[in-house]
Design an enzyme around this catalytic site. Structure first.
Site, PDB file in Angstrom:
ATOM      1  N   THR A  48       4.813   3.382   0.193  1.00 54.19           N
ATOM      2  CA  THR A  48       5.489   2.157   0.608  1.00 54.19           C
ATOM      3  C   THR A  48       6.908   2.483   1.043  1.00 54.19           C
ATOM      4  O   THR A  48       7.480   3.479   0.616  1.00 54.19           O
ATOM      5  CB  THR A  48       5.534   1.129  -0.544  1.00 54.19           C
ATOM      6  N   PRO A 105      11.375  -0.354  -1.981  1.00 51.66           N
ATOM      7  CA  PRO A 105      11.784   0.148  -3.298  1.00 51.66           C
ATOM      8  C   PRO A 105      11.430  -0.805  -4.442  1.00 51.66           C
ATOM      9  O   PRO A 105      11.238  -0.368  -5.580  1.00 51.66           O
ATOM     10  CB  PRO A 105      13.300   0.322  -3.191  1.00 51.66           C
ATOM     11  N   GLY A 106      11.341  -2.103  -4.154  1.00 52.93           N
ATOM     12  CA  GLY A 106      10.965  -3.065  -5.191  1.00 52.93           C
ATOM     13  C   GLY A 106       9.560  -2.812  -5.700  1.00 52.93           C
ATOM     14  O   GLY A 106       9.290  -2.858  -6.908  1.00 52.93           O
ATOM     15  N   GLU A 114       0.204  -0.576  10.259  1.00 56.89           N
ATOM     16  CA  GLU A 114      -0.344  -1.812   9.697  1.00 56.89           C
ATOM     17  C   GLU A 114      -1.134  -2.527  10.776  1.00 56.89           C
ATOM     18  O   GLU A 114      -0.579  -3.077  11.713  1.00 56.89           O
ATOM     19  CB  GLU A 114       0.763  -2.709   9.128  1.00 56.89           C
ATOM     20  N   ASP A 127      -0.627  -3.539  -0.281  1.00 60.62           N
ATOM     21  CA  ASP A 127      -0.385  -4.579   0.711  1.00 60.62           C
ATOM     22  C   ASP A 127      -0.380  -5.925  -0.004  1.00 60.62           C
ATOM     23  O   ASP A 127      -1.302  -6.218  -0.769  1.00 60.62           O
ATOM     24  CB  ASP A 127      -1.434  -4.564   1.825  1.00 60.62           C
TER      25      ASP A 127
HETATM   26  P1  ITT Z   1       5.398  -1.520   2.805  1.00 66.91           P
HETATM   27  O1  ITT Z   1       4.472  -2.085   3.849  1.00 66.91           O
HETATM   28  O2  ITT Z   1       6.153  -0.334   3.269  1.00 66.91           O
HETATM   29  O3  ITT Z   1       4.727  -1.314   1.481  1.00 66.91           O
HETATM   30  P2  ITT Z   1       6.526  -4.168   2.856  1.00 66.91           P
HETATM   31  O4  ITT Z   1       7.593  -4.835   2.048  1.00 66.91           O
HETATM   32  O5  ITT Z   1       6.554  -4.361   4.347  1.00 66.91           O
HETATM   33  O6  ITT Z   1       6.545  -2.629   2.494  1.00 66.91           O
HETATM   34  P3  ITT Z   1       4.013  -5.607   2.832  1.00 66.91           P
HETATM   35  O7  ITT Z   1       3.683  -5.310   4.237  1.00 66.91           O
HETATM   36  O8  ITT Z   1       2.923  -5.556   1.815  1.00 66.91           O
HETATM   37  O9  ITT Z   1       5.131  -4.623   2.273  1.00 66.91           O
HETATM   38  O10 ITT Z   1       4.722  -7.013   2.791  1.00 66.91           O
HETATM   39  C1  ITT Z   1       4.743  -7.701   1.622  1.00 66.91           C
HETATM   40  C2  ITT Z   1       5.854  -8.733   1.677  1.00 66.91           C
HETATM   41  O11 ITT Z   1       5.416  -9.835   0.850  1.00 66.91           O
HETATM   42  C3  ITT Z   1       7.130  -8.221   1.084  1.00 66.91           C
HETATM   43  O12 ITT Z   1       7.983  -7.661   2.054  1.00 66.91           O
HETATM   44  C4  ITT Z   1       7.713  -9.493   0.464  1.00 66.91           C
HETATM   45  O13 ITT Z   1       8.330 -10.274   1.470  1.00 66.91           O
HETATM   46  C5  ITT Z   1       6.449 -10.226   0.017  1.00 66.91           C
HETATM   47  N1  ITT Z   1       6.075  -9.813  -1.358  1.00 66.91           N
HETATM   48  C6  ITT Z   1       4.997  -9.074  -1.733  1.00 66.91           C
HETATM   49  N2  ITT Z   1       4.990  -8.862  -3.055  1.00 66.91           N
HETATM   50  C7  ITT Z   1       6.079  -9.479  -3.531  1.00 66.91           C
HETATM   51  C8  ITT Z   1       6.639  -9.615  -4.809  1.00 66.91           C
HETATM   52  O14 ITT Z   1       6.100  -9.044  -5.877  1.00 66.91           O
HETATM   53  N3  ITT Z   1       7.766 -10.322  -4.921  1.00 66.91           N
HETATM   54  C9  ITT Z   1       8.342 -10.895  -3.859  1.00 66.91           C
HETATM   55  N4  ITT Z   1       7.894 -10.804  -2.611  1.00 66.91           N
HETATM   56  C10 ITT Z   1       6.766 -10.093  -2.448  1.00 66.91           C
HETATM   57 NA    NA Z   2       4.828  -3.481   5.641  1.00 63.06          NA
END
Ligand code: ITT
Ligand code: NA
Length: 207
Positions: free
Chosen positions: A6, A9-10, A33, A62
């Site tokens: 990923t 960092p969260g 993606e 995801d």
């Molecule tokens: P990677 O694809 O590199 O893993 P990303 O942040 O783009 O990073 P995603 O495509 O899975 O990951 O997008 C998920 C989004 O959904 C994320 O950026 C947040 O906006 C939201 N999200 C997912 N899980 C969350 C959580 O536990 N708390 C808050 N927001 C979350």
């Molecule tokens: Na992403």
């Protein structure tokens, strides 16, 4: 070493809290993606690509926020929604609705280049069905087996509160507390990601 694939960092903080820092390390790799409304398909394709890239067991995460009154928006487009309209304006959109219900979903996709059939399979039927659904849809490389683990949590959208977490955590309330008001362990105990990690950990321990 298991790589948690990923750029976020969260997500890594939560995966390390659950699995242990010795067991997993971040692979900051921006896999392709694919355009899909199915988190499992997106994650499965990503896991194959990440495994081929790294040559190490890869776990792709995801996830998204699904707002009931907005027909599931932003869902698989949550990252894009966060970057464009942002968390405040997502809350403003939701606040115009009477129905404030939402859910977070997370799909973890695991690929280590091995098949899964020979190993004992303690995972429930839903996961096997999902794994089959994620299966071959292209050339031979695409046929690398992928195992999927899903977690969901229901909540209510509220005005932003709290400094912790990431993304939409400040507007997602679960039993009176927003995800941004929780520590990583507290969030993992109930969250979509925590539930998916629990399924993965249980299965991986038997592997
Ligand atoms: P990677 O694809 O590199 O893993 P990303 O942040 O783009 O990073 P995603 O495509 O899975 O990951 O997008 C998920 C989004 O959904 C994320 O950026 C947040 O906006 C939201 N999200 C997912 N899980 C969350 C959580 O536990 N708390 C808050 N927001 C979350
Ligand atoms: Na992403």
């Amino acid at each position: 070493m298991l790589r948690y694939v990923t750029t976020n960092p969260g997500k890594v903080r939560e995966a390390e809290e659950y699995l242990g820092e010795e067991a997993v390390s971040q692979l900051d790799y921006d896999y392709t993606e694919i355009q899909s409304d199915d988190l499992g398909r997106i994650a499965a394709r990503g896991a194959r690509e990440a495994y081929r890239h790294a040559g190490e067991p890869a776990l792709v995460d995801d996830a998204g926020l699904f707002i009931r009154a907005l027909s599931g928006f932003p869902g698989p487009y949550s990252s894009y929604a966060e970057d464009t309209i942002g968390v405040e304006r997502t809350w403003e959109l939701a606040s115009e609705e009477d129905d404030r219900a939402a859910s977070f979903r997370c799909v973890l996709a695991y690929c280590d280049g091995e098949g899964f059939d020979a190993s004992p399979d303690p995972v429930d039927k839903d996961d096997r069905v999902a794994a089959a659904a994620a299966g071959p849809d292209g050339d031979d490389e695409e046929a690398l087996p992928v195992k999927l683990f899903e977690g969901r949590v229901r909540g209510t959208l509220v005005e932003p509160r709290g400094e912790g977490g990431f993304g939409f955590d400040p507007i997602f309330e679960h039993e009176g507390t927003t995800f941004a008001e929780m520590g990583e362990a507290e969030k993992n105990a109930i969250s979509h990601r925590g539930r998916a990690l629990a399924k993965f950990a249980e299965w991986h321990a038997e592997r």
